[in-house]
Design a protein around this motif. Structure first.
Motif, PDB file in Angstrom:
ATOM      1  N   ASP A 245       4.963  -9.358  10.592  1.00 28.01           N
ATOM      2  CA  ASP A 245       5.356 -10.763  10.669  1.00 28.01           C
ATOM      3  C   ASP A 245       6.817 -10.969  11.049  1.00 28.01           C
ATOM      4  N   HIS A 246       7.691 -10.005  10.695  1.00 27.07           N
ATOM      5  CA  HIS A 246       9.125 -10.281  10.793  1.00 27.07           C
ATOM      6  C   HIS A 246       9.915  -9.261  11.609  1.00 27.07           C
ATOM      7  N   ALA A 247       9.797  -7.978  11.322  1.00 29.97           N
ATOM      8  CA  ALA A 247      10.607  -6.990  12.036  1.00 29.97           C
ATOM      9  C   ALA A 247      10.036  -5.590  11.788  1.00 29.97           C
ATOM     10  N   PRO A 248      10.195  -4.672  12.752  1.00 26.66           N
ATOM     11  CA  PRO A 248       9.575  -3.348  12.632  1.00 26.66           C
ATOM     12  C   PRO A 248      10.258  -2.385  11.673  1.00 26.66           C
ATOM     13  N   LEU A 249      11.491  -2.673  11.276  1.00 22.96           N
ATOM     14  CA  LEU A 249      12.176  -1.833  10.293  1.00 22.96           C
ATOM     15  C   LEU A 249      12.255  -2.607   8.982  1.00 22.96           C
ATOM     16  N   ALA A 250      11.588  -2.103   7.950  1.00 24.86           N
ATOM     17  CA  ALA A 250      11.589  -2.749   6.638  1.00 24.86           C
ATOM     18  C   ALA A 250      12.523  -1.992   5.706  1.00 24.86           C
ATOM     19  N   THR A 251      13.391  -2.703   5.020  1.00 22.30           N
ATOM     20  CA  THR A 251      14.376  -2.079   4.142  1.00 22.30           C
ATOM     21  C   THR A 251      14.418  -2.778   2.791  1.00 22.30           C
ATOM     22  N   LEU A 252      15.018  -2.113   1.840  1.00 24.33           N
ATOM     23  CA  LEU A 252      15.347  -2.696   0.539  1.00 24.33           C
ATOM     24  C   LEU A 252      16.320  -1.759  -0.149  1.00 24.33           C
ATOM     25  N   TYR A 253      16.984  -2.261  -1.196  1.00 25.59           N
ATOM     26  CA  TYR A 253      17.783  -1.358  -2.025  1.00 25.59           C
ATOM     27  C   TYR A 253      17.402  -1.573  -3.477  1.00 25.59           C
ATOM     28  N   VAL A 254      17.580  -0.527  -4.275  1.00 21.91           N
ATOM     29  CA  VAL A 254      17.034  -0.501  -5.628  1.00 21.91           C
ATOM     30  C   VAL A 254      18.030   0.182  -6.551  1.00 21.91           C
ATOM     31  N   ASN A 255      18.064  -0.237  -7.802  1.00 21.19           N
ATOM     32  CA  ASN A 255      18.927   0.420  -8.773  1.00 21.19           C
ATOM     33  C   ASN A 255      18.429   1.827  -9.067  1.00 21.19           C
ATOM     34  N   ASP A 256      19.354   2.772  -9.177  1.00 17.30           N
ATOM     35  CA  ASP A 256      18.944   4.160  -9.387  1.00 17.30           C
ATOM     36  C   ASP A 256      18.257   4.359 -10.728  1.00 17.30           C
ATOM     37  N   PHE A 257      18.530   3.475 -11.695  1.00 15.81           N
ATOM     38  CA  PHE A 257      17.881   3.628 -12.998  1.00 15.81           C
ATOM     39  C   PHE A 257      16.448   3.108 -13.006  1.00 15.81           C
ATOM     40  N   ASN A 258      16.048   2.450 -11.936  1.00 20.37           N
ATOM     41  CA  ASN A 258      14.670   1.961 -11.838  1.00 20.37           C
ATOM     42  C   ASN A 258      13.804   3.052 -11.205  1.00 20.37           C
ATOM     43  N   VAL A 259      13.558   4.069 -11.980  1.00 16.76           N
ATOM     44  CA  VAL A 259      12.862   5.260 -11.481  1.00 16.76           C
ATOM     45  C   VAL A 259      11.450   4.923 -11.001  1.00 16.76           C
ATOM     46  N   ALA A 260      10.771   4.062 -11.737  1.00 18.58           N
ATOM     47  CA  ALA A 260       9.399   3.710 -11.366  1.00 18.58           C
ATOM     48  C   ALA A 260       9.359   3.017 -10.012  1.00 18.58           C
ATOM     49  N   ALA A 261      10.300   2.109  -9.765  1.00 14.99           N
ATOM     50  CA  ALA A 261      10.329   1.406  -8.484  1.00 14.99           C
ATOM     51  C   ALA A 261      10.608   2.371  -7.337  1.00 14.99           C
ATOM     52  N   MET A 262      11.572   3.271  -7.522  1.00 17.09           N
ATOM     53  CA  MET A 262      11.876   4.231  -6.456  1.00 17.09           C
ATOM     54  C   MET A 262      10.664   5.093  -6.140  1.00 17.09           C
ATOM     55  N   ALA A 263       9.945   5.514  -7.172  1.00 23.21           N
ATOM     56  CA  ALA A 263       8.754   6.335  -6.956  1.00 23.21           C
ATOM     57  C   ALA A 263       7.700   5.553  -6.171  1.00 23.21           C
ATOM     58  N   THR A 264       7.571   4.266  -6.462  1.00 19.65           N
ATOM     59  CA  THR A 264       6.623   3.422  -5.742  1.00 19.65           C
ATOM     60  C   THR A 264       6.994   3.328  -4.273  1.00 19.65           C
TER      61      THR A 264
END
Length: 281
Positions: A245-264
């Motif tokens: 829908d928007h752009a071919p490169l999808a990005t995000l940033y996440v807190n390093d202490f959010n281990v579950a989110a990084m694993a996802t």
């Protein structure tokens, strides 16, 4: 553009192309600022950005509205730009961006600011150009764009996410301005949700789009659904749709202490491409 010998000055409409060129050197890191520029952020009378020039050319700049965001800065430009950042300290809610640049600029500026409430110096910046379905990942079909009549369903989820992440509510007094910001994202097709029983149980927003890049933010899953293996399917669907829908490169940033989110994020094919830092006041 050879138009000034001043080392620093406010950027204007004549600087748009040069500023976007600097952002394009690392679009995953600078999509936030690029999107604001494309939205007219350097219009006539704007004081949104201060640039540092060398031999008359724009070499670095700092976005200086509610968020102070450095672009292309280094040890040579931190000092001159810090003097400009100092002027906006009363309206600044945070520093954010590439870790080395944020911490370098902060080292030159920090004594003039209030003590930060939080310094998050290790935030993995993650990105992908590969739709999760190509990796054989099952897409959860319940994830879809929110519709305009669902603004008031999205609002409690957005408020809960913001308050938990930042540490205070996203508004004081009237909810009208915050509600309007949610409405604008929905109108732009940038909010994705799962709704069960007239309640949002998952949401994610596309906060910025520019330079063939989109940045996902505001990811939230209802607390009672966490730990059940739902997040990966929901996020895979968001990434898949965002890329289409928007752009071919999808990005995000996440807190390093959010281990579950990084694993996802790693599970659905996102890879670390850099490190951000955020300083909250």
């Amino acid at each position: 553009m050879l138009r000034t010998r001043q080392p620093t000055r406010i950027l204007g409409v004549d600087d748009v192309d040069d500023a976007l060129d600097l952002c394009a050197r690392d679009p995953a890191a600078h999509v936030f600022v690029a999107s604001r520029i494309l939205d007219g952020g350097l219009g006539y009378g704007s004081t949104a950005a201060h640039g540092w020039f060398s031999q008359g050319r724009l070499e670095a700049f700092v976005w200086t509205l509610a968020n102070v965001v450095p672009v292309g800065t280094d040890v040579v430009s931190w000092g001159p730009l810090a003097a400009q950042v100092h002027k906006v300290r009363r309206r600044c809610a945070s520093f954010l961006g590439p870790r080395e640049e944020v911490l370098g600029l902060w080292s030159e500026t920090g004594t003039t600011f209030p003590n930060p409430r939080s310094l998050r110096s290790e935030q993995p910046l993650m990105a992908t150009r590969t739709p999760p379905s190509r990796l054989g990942f099952a897409i959860d079909e319940r994830v879809r764009r929110a519709t305009l009549d669902e603004v008031d369903l999205v609002l409690p989820a957005a408020e809960h996410m913001f308050t938990h992440e930042i540490g205070y509510r996203p508004y004081t007094g009237s909810v009208a301005f915050y509600r309007d910001s949610i409405r604008r994202l929905i109108v732009q097709g940038r909010t994705y949700v799962v709704i069960e029983g007239r309640r949002v149980v998952f949401k994610a927003d596309i906060g910025s789009v520019a330079l063939d890049t989109c940045q996902i933010q505001g990811v939230w899953l209802a607390p009672e659904l966490r730990g059940q293996g739902l997040a990966a399917g929901f996020m895979a669907s968001v990434v898949e749709q965002a890329m289409a829908d928007h752009a071919p490169l999808a990005t995000l940033y996440v807190n390093d202490f959010n281990v579950a989110a990084m694993a996802t994020y790693e599970r659905i094919g996102m890879e670390r491409v850099g490190t951000f830092a955020t300083i909250l006041f």
